[in-house]
Scaffold this motif. Structure first.
Motif, PDB file in Angstrom:
ATOM      1  N   VAL A  64      -9.409  -9.237  -2.152  1.00  0.00           N
ATOM      2  CA  VAL A  64      -9.539  -8.549  -3.558  1.00  0.00           C
ATOM      3  C   VAL A  64      -8.050  -8.077  -3.822  1.00  0.00           C
ATOM      4  O   VAL A  64      -8.048  -7.394  -5.142  1.00  0.00           O
ATOM      5  CB  VAL A  64     -10.454  -7.217  -3.101  1.00  0.00           C
ATOM      6  N   GLY A  65      -7.203  -8.700  -3.116  1.00  0.00           N
ATOM      7  CA  GLY A  65      -5.787  -8.441  -3.880  1.00  0.00           C
ATOM      8  C   GLY A  65      -5.170  -7.169  -3.742  1.00  0.00           C
ATOM      9  O   GLY A  65      -4.161  -6.559  -4.478  1.00  0.00           O
ATOM     10  N   ILE A  66      -5.606  -6.445  -2.543  1.00  0.00           N
ATOM     11  CA  ILE A  66      -5.001  -5.140  -1.989  1.00  0.00           C
ATOM     12  C   ILE A  66      -3.733  -5.358  -1.127  1.00  0.00           C
ATOM     13  O   ILE A  66      -4.086  -6.248  -0.059  1.00  0.00           O
ATOM     14  CB  ILE A  66      -6.245  -4.145  -1.595  1.00  0.00           C
ATOM     15  N   SER A  67      -2.778  -4.626  -1.204  1.00  0.00           N
ATOM     16  CA  SER A  67      -1.760  -4.718  -0.173  1.00  0.00           C
ATOM     17  C   SER A  67      -1.959  -3.213   0.726  1.00  0.00           C
ATOM     18  O   SER A  67      -1.497  -2.326   0.148  1.00  0.00           O
ATOM     19  CB  SER A  67      -0.359  -4.783  -0.717  1.00  0.00           C
ATOM     20  N   PRO A  68      -2.639  -3.489   1.926  1.00  0.00           N
ATOM     21  CA  PRO A  68      -3.065  -2.443   2.662  1.00  0.00           C
ATOM     22  C   PRO A  68      -1.749  -1.677   3.267  1.00  0.00           C
ATOM     23  O   PRO A  68      -0.691  -2.336   3.783  1.00  0.00           O
ATOM     24  CB  PRO A  68      -4.008  -2.560   3.742  1.00  0.00           C
ATOM     25  N   ALA A 111       5.097   9.691  -2.894  1.00  0.00           N
ATOM     26  CA  ALA A 111       6.196   8.829  -3.435  1.00  0.00           C
ATOM     27  C   ALA A 111       5.955   7.529  -3.945  1.00  0.00           C
ATOM     28  O   ALA A 111       6.783   6.695  -4.646  1.00  0.00           O
ATOM     29  CB  ALA A 111       7.120   8.854  -2.336  1.00  0.00           C
ATOM     30  N   ALA A 112       4.810   6.790  -3.532  1.00  0.00           N
ATOM     31  CA  ALA A 112       4.589   5.363  -3.652  1.00  0.00           C
ATOM     32  C   ALA A 112       3.873   5.439  -4.968  1.00  0.00           C
ATOM     33  O   ALA A 112       3.071   6.121  -5.527  1.00  0.00           O
ATOM     34  CB  ALA A 112       3.498   4.878  -2.751  1.00  0.00           C
ATOM     35  N   ASP A 113       4.261   4.126  -5.718  1.00  0.00           N
ATOM     36  CA  ASP A 113       3.672   3.993  -7.154  1.00  0.00           C
ATOM     37  C   ASP A 113       2.090   3.410  -6.864  1.00  0.00           C
ATOM     38  O   ASP A 113       1.211   3.678  -7.690  1.00  0.00           O
ATOM     39  CB  ASP A 113       4.450   2.954  -7.917  1.00  0.00           C
ATOM     40  N   ARG A 114       2.045   2.573  -5.737  1.00  0.00           N
ATOM     41  CA  ARG A 114       0.848   1.961  -5.435  1.00  0.00           C
ATOM     42  C   ARG A 114       0.470   2.128  -4.038  1.00  0.00           C
ATOM     43  O   ARG A 114       1.772   1.652  -3.338  1.00  0.00           O
ATOM     44  CB  ARG A 114       0.777   0.454  -5.953  1.00  0.00           C
ATOM     45  N   ILE A 115      -0.710   2.382  -3.727  1.00  0.00           N
ATOM     46  CA  ILE A 115      -0.892   2.730  -2.222  1.00  0.00           C
ATOM     47  C   ILE A 115      -2.243   2.574  -1.890  1.00  0.00           C
ATOM     48  O   ILE A 115      -3.124   3.074  -2.719  1.00  0.00           O
ATOM     49  CB  ILE A 115      -0.093   3.586  -1.628  1.00  0.00           C
ATOM     50  N   ALA A 116      -2.734   1.603  -0.739  1.00  0.00           N
ATOM     51  CA  ALA A 116      -4.058   1.690  -0.487  1.00  0.00           C
ATOM     52  C   ALA A 116      -3.965   2.241   1.074  1.00  0.00           C
ATOM     53  O   ALA A 116      -3.823   1.119   1.680  1.00  0.00           O
ATOM     54  CB  ALA A 116      -4.943   0.301  -0.579  1.00  0.00           C
ATOM     55  N   LEU A 117      -4.094   3.379   1.370  1.00  0.00           N
ATOM     56  CA  LEU A 117      -3.929   3.468   2.808  1.00  0.00           C
ATOM     57  C   LEU A 117      -5.156   3.715   3.749  1.00  0.00           C
ATOM     58  O   LEU A 117      -6.052   4.316   3.213  1.00  0.00           O
ATOM     59  CB  LEU A 117      -3.488   5.044   2.931  1.00  0.00           C
ATOM     60  N   VAL A 118      -5.186   2.621   4.599  1.00  0.00           N
ATOM     61  CA  VAL A 118      -6.645   2.493   5.350  1.00  0.00           C
ATOM     62  C   VAL A 118      -6.525   3.387   6.440  1.00  0.00           C
ATOM     63  O   VAL A 118      -5.653   3.449   7.610  1.00  0.00           O
ATOM     64  CB  VAL A 118      -6.409   0.957   5.686  1.00  0.00           C
ATOM     65  N   ILE A 119      -7.840   3.873   6.603  1.00  0.00           N
ATOM     66  CA  ILE A 119      -8.011   4.959   7.770  1.00  0.00           C
ATOM     67  C   ILE A 119      -9.321   4.594   8.401  1.00  0.00           C
ATOM     68  O   ILE A 119     -10.411   4.556   7.509  1.00  0.00           O
ATOM     69  CB  ILE A 119      -7.612   6.500   7.158  1.00  0.00           C
TER      70      ILE A 119
END
Length: 231
Positions: A64-68, A111-119
């Motif tokens: 899906v084009g996410i950088s985790p 601080a991040a412009d884009r982020i997908a934090l996986v938990i």
């Protein structure tokens, strides 16, 4: 806090990501939908029942084009693993920080412009179904939504839910999350327990407010791969 290198990913990390995508496709997972388009969010995955869960999430986010991103102990980012850990999406956090573990993560998310934090809030494959609250405190502190993701190991089906913005009422928001998961996997007993936790009928695990994660990378494939140890 250390900045994430902007250099080209190493050959090792590129090979690992290709291997993960190959394993994901080889398992035949079928995504039912894509996650909502958001610049920042906390991606929670459940149920965490197998070491293959990481394969699913690693492959799905690429599809899906996410950088985790994932949280890692800062000592894991020392040479010679520094570049590799960053390339894989690592976020170094010093758990002994005087400001606190959650605040340190919140700072990096902000601080991040884009982020997908996986938990993986269940914490381990042997979870009784209750979720730790770290994911919620991070989302609340950073002012970002929570996106639930699910996988059915028996059918190979998987997908994402709608974004849930923390309201400040942990139990009310947890009830919404539990309702989503119960609709997708009605026979999963863990989500019955999660619903009970949301009602206050069972206690939230009394551990420090810090999430456990789907930590990469897994071992080479087998019928039940030797993935990373549970936190």
């Amino acid at each position: 806090m250390p900045a994430r290198p902007s250099t080209k990913p190493t050959l090792l990390s590129r090979l690992v990501w290709r291997l993960l995508l190959w394993l994901y496709r080889g398992k035949g997972y079928r995504l039912e939908n894509h996650p909502p388009r958001l610049d920042k969010f906390i991606l929670v995955g459940a149920p965490h029942t197998s070491n293959w869960d990481f394969i699913y999430f690693a492959g799905a986010v690429q599809e899906v084009g996410i950088s985790p991103r994932f949280i890692g102990k800062h000592t894991l980012f020392k040479w010679p693993m520094t570049r590799f850990m960053y390339d894989m999406g690592g976020m170094p956090i010093n758990r002994s920080s005087p400001r606190g573990y959650v605040d340190a993560v919140v700072d990096q998310v902000k601080a991040a412009d884009r982020i997908a934090l996986v938990i993986a809030p269940e914490g381990s494959r042997t979870s009784d179904g209750r979720w730790r609250s770290g994911f919620y405190h991070i989302a609340s502190g950073a002012g970002v939504p929570i996106v639930p993701a699910w996988v059915d190991e028996e059918t190979g089906r998987a997908g994402f839910g709608e974004a849930i913005m923390p309201s400040g009422d942990f139990h009310a928001d947890l009830a919404r999350i539990a309702e989503f998961y119960r609709a997708k996997l009605p026979d999963c007993e863990r989500f019955e327990v999660l619903a009970e936790q949301a009602k206050g009928e069972v206690a939230t695990p009394a551990k420090p407010v810090e999430p456990d994660l789907l930590a990469p990378p897994p071992a080479p494939p087998s019928d039940q791969p030797k993935g990373p140890p549970d936190a």
